[in-house]
Design an enzyme around this catalytic site. Structure first.
Site, PDB file in Angstrom:
ATOM      1  N   CYS A  30      40.792  78.725  60.862  1.00 24.62           N
ATOM      2  CA  CYS A  30      39.831  77.645  60.568  1.00 24.62           C
ATOM      3  C   CYS A  30      40.546  76.375  60.115  1.00 24.62           C
ATOM      4  O   CYS A  30      39.958  75.300  60.160  1.00 24.62           O
ATOM      5  CB  CYS A  30      38.843  78.111  59.511  1.00 24.62           C
ATOM      6  SG  CYS A  30      39.633  78.578  57.972  1.00 24.62           S
ATOM      7  N   GLN A  89      31.539  76.454  59.885  1.00 27.57           N
ATOM      8  CA  GLN A  89      32.778  76.870  60.552  1.00 27.57           C
ATOM      9  C   GLN A  89      32.472  77.961  61.580  1.00 27.57           C
ATOM     10  O   GLN A  89      33.014  77.957  62.702  1.00 27.57           O
ATOM     11  CB  GLN A  89      33.763  77.408  59.493  1.00 27.57           C
ATOM     12  CG  GLN A  89      35.052  77.961  60.056  1.00 27.57           C
ATOM     13  CD  GLN A  89      35.949  76.876  60.639  1.00 27.57           C
ATOM     14  OE1 GLN A  89      36.210  75.880  59.994  1.00 27.57           O
ATOM     15  NE2 GLN A  89      36.413  77.071  61.861  1.00 27.57           N
ATOM     16  N   HIS A 115      30.998  80.140  54.819  1.00 28.08           N
ATOM     17  CA  HIS A 115      31.350  78.918  55.542  1.00 28.08           C
ATOM     18  C   HIS A 115      30.644  78.937  56.912  1.00 28.08           C
ATOM     19  O   HIS A 115      31.280  79.042  57.961  1.00 28.08           O
ATOM     20  CB  HIS A 115      32.874  78.827  55.698  1.00 28.08           C
ATOM     21  CG  HIS A 115      33.382  77.447  56.010  1.00 28.08           C
ATOM     22  ND1 HIS A 115      32.544  76.339  56.130  1.00 28.08           N
ATOM     23  CD2 HIS A 115      34.641  76.982  56.253  1.00 28.08           C
ATOM     24  CE1 HIS A 115      33.274  75.283  56.415  1.00 28.08           C
ATOM     25  NE2 HIS A 115      34.541  75.636  56.494  1.00 28.08           N
ATOM     26  N   ASP A 140      42.958  83.163  57.872  1.00 28.53           N
ATOM     27  CA  ASP A 140      42.646  82.029  56.993  1.00 28.53           C
ATOM     28  C   ASP A 140      43.646  82.068  55.840  1.00 28.53           C
ATOM     29  O   ASP A 140      44.373  83.063  55.644  1.00 28.53           O
ATOM     30  CB  ASP A 140      41.198  82.154  56.485  1.00 28.53           C
ATOM     31  CG  ASP A 140      40.766  80.963  55.632  1.00 28.53           C
ATOM     32  OD1 ASP A 140      41.423  79.898  55.695  1.00 28.53           O
ATOM     33  OD2 ASP A 140      39.773  81.096  54.878  1.00 28.53           O
ATOM     34  N   ARG A 145      29.431  70.781  50.019  1.00 22.40           N
ATOM     35  CA  ARG A 145      30.588  71.683  49.837  1.00 22.40           C
ATOM     36  C   ARG A 145      30.766  71.872  48.342  1.00 22.40           C
ATOM     37  O   ARG A 145      31.040  70.911  47.614  1.00 22.40           O
ATOM     38  CB  ARG A 145      31.847  71.090  50.464  1.00 22.40           C
ATOM     39  CG  ARG A 145      33.101  71.848  50.065  1.00 22.40           C
ATOM     40  CD  ARG A 145      34.317  71.500  50.876  1.00 22.40           C
ATOM     41  NE  ARG A 145      34.239  72.050  52.214  1.00 22.40           N
ATOM     42  CZ  ARG A 145      35.283  72.215  53.030  1.00 22.40           C
ATOM     43  NH1 ARG A 145      36.496  71.862  52.627  1.00 22.40           N
ATOM     44  NH2 ARG A 145      35.127  72.712  54.233  1.00 22.40           N
ATOM     45  N   ARG A 158      34.259  71.906  65.807  1.00 22.33           N
ATOM     46  CA  ARG A 158      33.426  71.637  64.620  1.00 22.33           C
ATOM     47  C   ARG A 158      32.494  70.466  64.922  1.00 22.33           C
ATOM     48  O   ARG A 158      31.312  70.492  64.606  1.00 22.33           O
ATOM     49  CB  ARG A 158      34.302  71.289  63.396  1.00 22.33           C
ATOM     50  CG  ARG A 158      35.215  72.394  62.900  1.00 22.33           C
ATOM     51  CD  ARG A 158      34.454  73.547  62.292  1.00 22.33           C
ATOM     52  NE  ARG A 158      33.554  73.164  61.209  1.00 22.33           N
ATOM     53  CZ  ARG A 158      33.904  72.989  59.927  1.00 22.33           C
ATOM     54  NH1 ARG A 158      35.153  73.205  59.561  1.00 22.33           N
ATOM     55  NH2 ARG A 158      33.019  72.643  59.004  1.00 22.33           N
TER      56      ARG A 158
HETATM   57  N1   CP Z   1      38.035  74.412  58.196  1.00 19.42           N
HETATM   58  C1   CP Z   1      37.587  73.534  57.275  1.00 19.42           C
HETATM   59  O1   CP Z   1      36.461  73.648  56.745  1.00 19.42           O
HETATM   60  O2   CP Z   1      38.456  72.537  57.007  1.00 19.42           O
HETATM   61  P1   CP Z   1      38.330  71.435  55.852  1.00 19.42           P
HETATM   62  O3   CP Z   1      38.530  72.137  54.541  1.00 19.42           O
HETATM   63  O4   CP Z   1      39.394  70.455  56.165  1.00 19.42           O
HETATM   64  O5   CP Z   1      36.945  70.837  55.918  1.00 19.42           O
HETATM   65  N1  NVA Z   2      38.874  80.001  52.641  1.00 18.21           N
HETATM   66  C1  NVA Z   2      39.264  78.621  52.603  1.00 18.21           C
HETATM   67  C2  NVA Z   2      38.688  77.887  53.770  1.00 18.21           C
HETATM   68  C3  NVA Z   2      39.072  76.449  53.882  1.00 18.21           C
HETATM   69  C4  NVA Z   2      38.411  75.755  55.024  1.00 18.21           C
HETATM   70  C5  NVA Z   2      38.839  77.985  51.304  1.00 18.21           C
HETATM   71  O1  NVA Z   2      37.722  78.274  50.826  1.00 18.21           O
HETATM   72  O2  NVA Z   2      39.619  77.222  50.739  1.00 18.21           O
END
Ligand code: CP
Ligand code: NVA
Length: 304
Positions: A259, A128, A125, A220, A98, A287
């Protein structure tokens, strides 16, 4: 050849469909497919779901997972991405990353000799998206008849959701203010996937028009990790909040997805988030189930 999952299109349509079917059928399954194998998680941004669901997925398959915060690695002190990837390839059997830049993720994958999975970048993502499609398939028998409307910021989640839906022949409407629409590269990419997969992508600005006949509404956060909370952006997005009034304009029984993490009172009202049409918690649970199948495919060498 080492396979990575850096974007939705790294899997074929058939693989995606087989993966979600298998995930639905094997919830709760335990195996020893990853026995003796270790999954690394390198995270440069916070996470609840992605971190825990990948960790538990590895455990359920008999493997181990180790969490590595970029800050605590030499990567955070200037060791190159490529050197890190080569070194970790000698210890680990796969890695979930990430980070901010998709380019950095791709550089890591190019230098690695183990599978690399995108656990979220600023652009995408895709892990997701697998859970999203799995969840939609649990509430809709025929994906080619499904209309999903994404409302809000044209962000990483919107890009991967759009990709996966058009790939499997569904109809996605992306409804954002013009200033926050999906980047043009993402629209071109989705159009190409739609042409191959039979799906439809529509870009609209008016929420009331967009949600008409919708089977699923999806939103989101308005401010993704790493973004400044600019008041102008909040103002622009106010009409895109999924509240009961907007939900009532969609198809009766329309389901609501997010999400997570959610900000009640911003992109979604508390009433809708906690109401009977919300499926956000089964979506979050998926997930785990979908990523287990992804690990089986990429690291366990399983055919899905
Ligand atoms: N939806 C998602 O990726 O959540 P987190 O940021 O908690 O991993
Ligand atoms: N769009 C959001 C998703 C979090 C899971 C972010 O990137 O923070």
């Amino acid at each position: 050849m080492t396979r990575h999952y850096l974007k939705v299109a790294d899997l074929t349509k058939d693989e995606v469909l087989a993966l979600i079917e298998s995930a639905r059928a094997s919830k709760g399954e335990r195996s020893s497919l990853l026995s003796g194998k270790t999954l690394g998680l390198i995270f440069s941004k916070p996470s609840t779901r992605t971190r825990v669901s990948f960790t538990v997925a590895a455990y359920h398959l008999g493997g181990r997972a180790i969490f590595l915060s970029e800050r605590e690695m030499q990567l955070g002190r200037g060791e190159t991405i490529e050197d890190t990837a080569r070194v970790l390839s000698g210890y680990l059997n796969g890695v979930v990353i990430r980070t901010f830049s998709q380019v950095d993720l791709e550089a890591f994958a190019a230098a690695a000799s183990i599978p690399v999975i995108n656990g979220l970048t600023d652009e995408r993502h895709p892990s997701q998206a697998l859970a999203d499609l799995m969840t939609i398939s649990e509430y809709a028998a025929d994906l080619s008849k499904v209309k999903v409307v994404y409302l809000g910021d044209g962000n990483n989640v919107a890009v991967s959701l759009t990709n996966i839906l058009v790939m499997v022949g569904a109809h996605i409407v992306v409804c954002t203010p013009p200033e926050l629409e999906l980047p043009s590269w993402a629209v071109s990419e989705a159009e190409a996937l739609a042409a191959a997969g039979g799906g439809v992508i529509e870009i609209l600005e008016d929420p009331a028009e967009a949600v008409r006949d919708a089977d699923f509404l999806y939103t989101d956060v308005w401010f993704s990790m790493g973004q400044q909370k600019v008041p102008e952006k909040r103002k622009m997005l106010e009409p895109y909040q999924i509240d009961q009034r907007l939900l009532d304009l969609a198809k009766p029984g329309c389901r609501v997805m997010h999400c997570l993490p959610a900000h009640r009172g911003e992109e979604i009202s508390a009433e809708v988030m906690d109401g009977p049409q919300s499926i956000v918690f089964p979506q979050a649970e998926n997930r785990l189930h979908s990523q287990k199948e992804l690990l089986k495919l990429l690291i366990g060498d399983a055919k899905v």
